[in-house]
Design a protein around this motif. Sequence first.
Motif: not given
Length: 78
Positions: A20-23, A30-31, A37-38
């Motif tokens: 989450k931090q990296a994204m 938002s992805m 999930d993937e």
Amino acid sequence: MATITMEPATEITANETEIKQAMGVLGLGSMVDDLLDEIELDRELAISIAQADRGEKMSLEEAEKIVEQKFASGYYDR
């Protein structure tokens, strides 16, 4: 003739918080849910393939029961 040898891949794992931090840093916050999930689906698929390779099988009725329980618990909801 030369032989090419491949070194085994080093497995790198990250936990949900790190992902989450990296994204977020990359502007892709938002992805995050889709990516997580993937990752989970890939993990479950790898487990299923390994079970199939070992000859472990599940009856259709048992599989349907598991899926119905997951739907009832909201496992597939977002």
